[in-house]
Design a protein around this motif. Sequence first.
Motif, short mmCIF file in Angstrom:
data_model
loop_
_atom_site.label_atom_id
_atom_site.label_comp_id
_atom_site.label_asym_id
_atom_site.label_seq_id
_atom_site.Cartn_x
_atom_site.Cartn_y
_atom_site.Cartn_z
N VAL A 330 0.83 -1.08 0.04
CA VAL A 330 -0.04 -0.15 0.01
C VAL A 330 0.77 1.14 0.17
CG1 VAL A 330 -1.47 1.33 1.46
CG2 VAL A 330 -2.04 -0.96 1.12
N GLU A 331 1.99 1.26 0.69
CA GLU A 331 2.99 2.31 0.87
C GLU A 331 3.53 2.63 -0.28
OE1 GLU A 331 6.13 3.78 4.24
OE2 GLU A 331 6.40 1.87 3.25
N PHE A 332 3.87 1.73 -1.04
CA PHE A 332 4.56 1.80 -2.29
C PHE A 332 3.71 2.16 -3.33
CE2 PHE A 332 6.56 0.38 -6.33
CZ PHE A 332 7.87 0.74 -6.09
N ALA A 333 2.67 1.66 -3.51
CA ALA A 333 1.76 1.93 -4.68
C ALA A 333 1.19 3.32 -4.45
CB ALA A 333 0.55 0.93 -4.46
N THR A 334 1.29 3.75 -3.21
CA THR A 334 0.53 5.36 -3.09
C THR A 334 1.65 6.18 -3.10
OG1 THR A 334 0.58 4.97 -0.73
CG2 THR A 334 -1.48 4.72 -1.78
N THR A 335 2.85 6.14 -2.63
CA THR A 335 3.89 7.13 -2.48
C THR A 335 5.04 6.89 -3.48
OG1 THR A 335 5.14 5.72 -1.03
CG2 THR A 335 3.49 7.33 0.02
N ASP A 336 5.08 5.89 -4.32
CA ASP A 336 6.22 5.82 -5.34
C ASP A 336 6.02 6.78 -6.48
OD1 ASP A 336 8.73 4.64 -6.43
OD2 ASP A 336 7.11 4.03 -7.91
N LEU A 337 6.84 7.69 -6.83
CA LEU A 337 6.43 8.80 -7.60
C LEU A 337 6.38 8.32 -9.00
CD1 LEU A 337 6.22 11.77 -7.99
CD2 LEU A 337 8.79 11.87 -8.40
N ASP A 338 7.33 7.32 -9.46
CA ASP A 338 7.43 6.92 -10.59
C ASP A 338 6.03 6.28 -11.00
OD1 ASP A 338 9.80 7.93 -11.40
OD2 ASP A 338 10.93 5.98 -11.25
N SER A 339 5.47 5.37 -10.13
CA SER A 339 4.15 4.72 -10.40
C SER A 339 3.06 5.83 -10.45
CB SER A 339 4.05 3.91 -9.06
OG SER A 339 4.90 2.85 -9.03
N GLN A 340 2.88 6.95 -9.50
CA GLN A 340 2.05 7.85 -9.73
C GLN A 340 1.90 8.49 -11.30
OE1 GLN A 340 -0.08 7.86 -6.96
NE2 GLN A 340 1.80 6.40 -6.36
N ILE A 341 3.10 8.71 -11.77
CA ILE A 341 3.23 9.24 -13.16
C ILE A 341 2.61 8.15 -14.06
CG2 ILE A 341 4.73 9.98 -15.10
CD1 ILE A 341 4.23 11.99 -12.82
#
Lengths: 436, 308
Positions: A330-341
């Motif tokens: 959950v932490e990775f999927a919501t805070t990882d910048l590249d993924s958000q892009i």
Amino acid sequence: MRNLSIVSFAVLLLIVLSACSNSSSGAEDLTMPDNPEDIKADITVWAWALEANYLEKDVLPAFNKKYPNINVTVEHIGVDQVYQKVSAGLSSGGSGLPDVFQVENNRIHSFTSEFPDGLVNLSEMGYDDHVDEFSASKVEGLQDSKGNLMAAPRDLGPVGVIYRTDIFKEAGVDPESIETWDDYIAAGKKVTEQTGKAFLGMDNEGLFRIMLQQQGAYFFTEDGKLDLTSKEAEKAAGVIEKMRDAGLITYTNNWDGQVAAMKNGEVATHPGAVWWSGTMIEQMPELAGKWDMFRLPAFEKGGVRAANDGGSALAIPSSSDKKVAAYAFVEFATTDLDSQIKALTNRGLFPSLLKAYEEPAFTEDQKYFNNEPFFQKFADTVPDIQPVNHAPAELEVRSIMQSEFESFLLENKSAEKVLKDGQDQAQQQTGLEVSE
Amino acid sequence: MLTNQSLRTGTKSSAVKKKERRQFITPKTAPYIFVAPAVLLFLGFMVYPILASLLLSFQTKVGGVYTFSGLDNYTRLFSDPLFYKSLGNTFIILLVQVPIMLFLAVVLAVFLNSTLLSMRGFYRVAFFTPAVTSLVAASVIFVLLLNKDYGLINYLLSLLGFDKVGWLTNSTWARVSLIAVTTWRWTGYNMVIILAGLQSIPHSLYEAASIDGASSVRKFFSITIPQLKPVLLFTFILSTIGSFQLFDEPYNLTGGGPNNATLTITYYLYNQGFEYFDFGYASAIAYVIVFFIAVLSWLQFRVVRDDS
């Protein structure tokens, strides 16, 4: 013959076993190990549509580089099924639930109020370190009354007016000049005279909700009382009534009708959330270059020109016995910048992580949208979005107001009566107090 | 299984006991063992939920825990305008759709029973098909056909010079569409039942009537209808129950709208339970539905009995 009795005994045993659910005890170690490779677990995630694709295709490869020993299965389940299965699971003490599931902002409180211990308190797991990285209104909507974060913020739906540049040009309307709803109505009259078609489509109470939020009001007050006949509500419904009486609104019946109206040039504008872009690019490729956005008109000059519609979050049910691995995901999927892009560029999902807005994906011009920095324009409105209280009764009140607005559009019911009847209905249905 | 002897002495020799244990399955117990799986499943998945939801209908959730709240759900129900609206919608469908459908079913059955018609098998299959098609698939097709702007039906109407009709977007027409679709779906089903009833009417009755010089219309009203009475009653009760449980069609066609014009009572139950998580209130609605179905079925039985 004797086998028969064994069989019937087995059937009985099965029934008894399936009747008792095995809820796990809360005696598990919830500290995050320093080395990501030390977390070993298989976890299951439930999500729907774009978010499910995002988690599976955009997040997982990068996530597994960092956490090689967490094996994630993303199950694509329809939105209604997710809610039904989760509520059934939580009702039965947490049997058959995944380790992570997607939940919308407007639904989170119906779960936390219905099942107070049903979801893992993410603040306790350390998510509070990230809270400042997100839009404040988004985070507030995911906290319980004590300020604990119950789900991690994923996407947002900042609202603007998406409009047809060619139709505006033809009618000689400058979108820059539209600052208030009165300007919008004046422009609408000009455009409809020119085209003989409507100015906007409506199929539910969505615009009313947007206008309430603009004024920092909502269906509910801060303390959860019904607030449907407030000054703000009267203003909002009054503006929509003016639009109706000027012949600007066409009733589009439902989502598909709204899409068709936009595709077929029945409407020149659509006050809606940024995630409409995905649908438009997919279903109206022939209109590329003809759409753009301007900010939501304000009620008074200089008033708030931002609102939010939709957006989800990721929650962990308390019944999960792999909370550490689930939290890592959950932490990775919501805070990882590249993924958000990637969420924005691949799926059209608008992140709530503020840093993302500085990336080229946001600032660059969008071919489909009149070669303008379409997403940047929406991102600029995010700081102005007012937090609202999505109380547990949100859905009931929404559906009541949807019916009221249907009779408003179809049977010419007056705005005043819409609010009054809506309030009476909502009070009867929810048993909530009415704000003075 | 005590034998008479052991009853008299009040003791049982160990040999007898052993024998009894070995003979757990005897001709007397076998039937019970055979029905046990079905009975257990029935108890677990029918009786238990029925009782549990009755209990639930007297409870409301306070802070996430179900607490006993007496008749609160029922008093709320009887002052709930949406409940009356959904009940009204259900009764409109019941009073309009069921007679039309059963009349059509009888007419079709009589025609298909006639020996003058060739290809009877084909027609029977054709009329029965809607009852076995996937409702969702059929609904999708109907939504396309009935679309206000691009639907085939409005296209044909516009060719004839009529205005476009909002088949699913106008309250009245949405009800008409719903009635039409349910009729399309269930007429053939009832027709097959009535057809079976027709074929059980002794042929000699018709022969006797012909000898007495009765016309075919007279034969229909004096022989066919009275002889069909039990079958018609059966289809009436089935259709009544069906109307009260009507959910799939409005869910897929109209979503209960516009402005709740096609919200049926079962749809309302679904919304309360699975949309708003108010299972206590939903259970109360369920029991009101049960009550209505029971009363209506009893009434229909009475009406038929009074006639004979």
